[in-house]
Scaffold this motif. Sequence first.
Motif, mmCIF file in Angstrom:
data_model
loop_
_atom_site.group_PDB
_atom_site.id
_atom_site.type_symbol
_atom_site.label_atom_id
_atom_site.label_comp_id
_atom_site.label_asym_id
_atom_site.label_seq_id
_atom_site.Cartn_x
_atom_site.Cartn_y
_atom_site.Cartn_z
ATOM 1 N N LEU A 77 0.830 -1.208 0.000
ATOM 2 C CA LEU A 77 0.000 0.000 0.000
ATOM 3 C C LEU A 77 0.860 1.253 0.000
ATOM 4 N N GLU A 78 1.903 1.253 0.806
ATOM 5 C CA GLU A 78 2.807 2.415 0.835
ATOM 6 C C GLU A 78 3.454 2.628 -0.527
ATOM 7 N N ALA A 79 3.831 1.537 -1.176
ATOM 8 C CA ALA A 79 4.437 1.647 -2.503
ATOM 9 C C ALA A 79 3.444 2.217 -3.503
ATOM 10 N N PHE A 80 2.188 1.749 -3.459
ATOM 11 C CA PHE A 80 1.211 2.246 -4.418
ATOM 12 C C PHE A 80 0.864 3.706 -4.166
ATOM 13 N N LEU A 81 0.772 4.107 -2.899
ATOM 14 C CA LEU A 81 0.476 5.509 -2.607
ATOM 15 C C LEU A 81 1.596 6.419 -3.113
ATOM 16 N N HIS A 82 2.846 6.001 -2.909
ATOM 17 C CA HIS A 82 3.965 6.801 -3.431
ATOM 18 C C HIS A 82 3.957 6.799 -4.950
ATOM 19 N N PHE A 83 3.616 5.675 -5.534
ATOM 20 C CA PHE A 83 3.512 5.554 -6.990
ATOM 21 C C PHE A 83 2.457 6.506 -7.543
ATOM 22 N N GLU A 84 1.295 6.545 -6.893
ATOM 23 C CA GLU A 84 0.232 7.450 -7.327
ATOM 24 C C GLU A 84 0.624 8.907 -7.124
ATOM 25 N N TYR A 85 1.291 9.197 -6.021
ATOM 26 C CA TYR A 85 1.710 10.582 -5.767
ATOM 27 C C TYR A 85 2.708 11.048 -6.823
ATOM 28 N N LEU A 86 3.663 10.199 -7.144
ATOM 29 C CA LEU A 86 4.656 10.560 -8.152
ATOM 30 C C LEU A 86 4.003 10.760 -9.508
ATOM 31 N N ARG A 87 3.062 9.894 -9.852
ATOM 32 C CA ARG A 87 2.371 10.061 -11.138
ATOM 33 C C ARG A 87 1.532 11.328 -11.152
ATOM 34 N N GLY A 88 0.902 11.635 -10.027
ATOM 35 C CA GLY A 88 0.108 12.859 -9.983
ATOM 36 C C GLY A 88 0.944 14.117 -10.143
ATOM 37 N N ARG A 89 2.107 14.154 -9.499
ATOM 38 C CA ARG A 89 2.975 15.324 -9.638
ATOM 39 C C ARG A 89 3.533 15.437 -11.050
ATOM 40 N N GLU A 90 3.859 14.299 -11.651
ATOM 41 C CA GLU A 90 4.366 14.332 -13.019
ATOM 42 C C GLU A 90 3.266 14.730 -14.005
ATOM 43 N N ALA A 91 2.044 14.275 -13.769
ATOM 44 C CA ALA A 91 0.933 14.663 -14.641
ATOM 45 C C ALA A 91 0.649 16.159 -14.535
ATOM 46 N N ARG A 92 0.808 16.717 -13.334
ATOM 47 C CA ARG A 92 0.604 18.160 -13.157
ATOM 48 C C ARG A 92 1.621 18.965 -13.962
ATOM 49 N N ASP A 93 2.822 18.420 -14.121
ATOM 50 C CA ASP A 93 3.853 19.111 -14.891
ATOM 51 C C ASP A 93 3.793 18.789 -16.373
ATOM 52 N N GLY A 94 2.820 17.985 -16.788
ATOM 53 C CA GLY A 94 2.678 17.649 -18.194
ATOM 54 C C GLY A 94 3.580 16.536 -18.680
ATOM 55 N N SER A 95 4.140 15.742 -17.761
ATOM 56 C CA SER A 95 5.016 14.641 -18.157
ATOM 57 C C SER A 95 4.193 13.402 -18.479
ATOM 58 N N ASP A 96 4.832 12.467 -19.147
ATOM 59 C CA ASP A 96 4.181 11.223 -19.545
ATOM 60 C C ASP A 96 4.210 10.255 -18.362
ATOM 61 N N THR A 97 3.056 10.041 -17.731
ATOM 62 C CA THR A 97 3.001 9.173 -16.555
ATOM 63 C C THR A 97 2.974 7.694 -16.922
ATOM 64 N N SER A 98 2.779 7.367 -18.189
ATOM 65 C CA SER A 98 2.777 5.956 -18.587
ATOM 66 C C SER A 98 4.172 5.352 -18.526
ATOM 67 N N ARG A 99 5.178 6.170 -18.314
ATOM 68 C CA ARG A 99 6.553 5.680 -18.214
ATOM 69 C C ARG A 99 6.967 5.394 -16.774
ATOM 70 N N ILE A 100 6.030 5.524 -15.829
ATOM 71 C CA ILE A 100 6.294 5.225 -14.418
ATOM 72 C C ILE A 100 5.651 3.881 -14.098
ATOM 73 N N PHE A 101 6.447 2.942 -13.616
ATOM 74 C CA PHE A 101 5.979 1.580 -13.368
ATOM 75 C C PHE A 101 6.124 1.232 -11.888
ATOM 76 N N LEU A 102 5.173 0.445 -11.395
ATOM 77 C CA LEU A 102 5.254 -0.164 -10.074
ATOM 78 C C LEU A 102 5.400 -1.672 -10.268
ATOM 79 N N THR A 103 6.479 -2.239 -9.765
ATOM 80 C CA THR A 103 6.771 -3.653 -9.972
ATOM 81 C C THR A 103 6.940 -4.345 -8.621
ATOM 82 N N ALA A 104 6.910 -5.661 -8.657
ATOM 83 C CA ALA A 104 7.090 -6.479 -7.454
ATOM 84 C C ALA A 104 8.081 -7.591 -7.754
#
Length: 210
Positions: A77-104
């Motif tokens: 859960l902590e990993a996914f929340l950080h993953f979502e936060y990073l994608r949200g900040r990158e989306a706000r700056d207009g970056s491509d969030t499809s290049r951010i991956f969460l793996t196990a």
Amino acid sequence: MSGSKFFRRLVRYALCLTAALLAFAACAYTDYRLWPLDLHAPRYPALPAPQIQGNRVVLPFAPGVAAAKVATFHDQLEAFLHFEYLRGREARDGSDTSRIFLTAVDTATGPSYEIFIVSDNDLLTAIPHLAQLEGRNLIARYDLNTWTEKDFAYYRRQSHMFDVAYGLPTEQKLESLNSFQLLPRSPGFSSSSRRQTTVCSRGAMPLPAR
């Protein structure tokens, strides 16, 4: 033949044999040290060679897909929340969030969850972008990695599975509810609040009289 002559001859033969063995050992050691050996050169150059792509210079550093590991967690859960936060900040700056991956990945101590950012295979653009994220405290550090196309497809499917698992659709979102739909829940909330207040007041110590 007298005994003294035999002894001297035996000593002379022993010295000759010892000298021959020492000479052979010296030649073998010299041959071992001076014999040319095959150097196991890496498959790829240690330093990236600049290339011309279009009208600009690039420094490719990965033979496959370039990716940077930016975070590691042991709690999903902590990993996914950080993953979502990073994608949200990158989306706000207009970056491509499809290049951010969460793996196990499986480790000796249990599953480990890692966040990767797939970057351009160019040090001149990848390093400044990662350094900018690090300077904004969005990532703590980064490690450059190389993926094959098979690894890239696998990690992309894995990251999509996390999206599906945590992004289950709901019938209605909170911001879409009107005031009439929210009113029936208010009395229950008020009664619950009153019960909590009563319990707290019973357990509280009496105030001193003034």
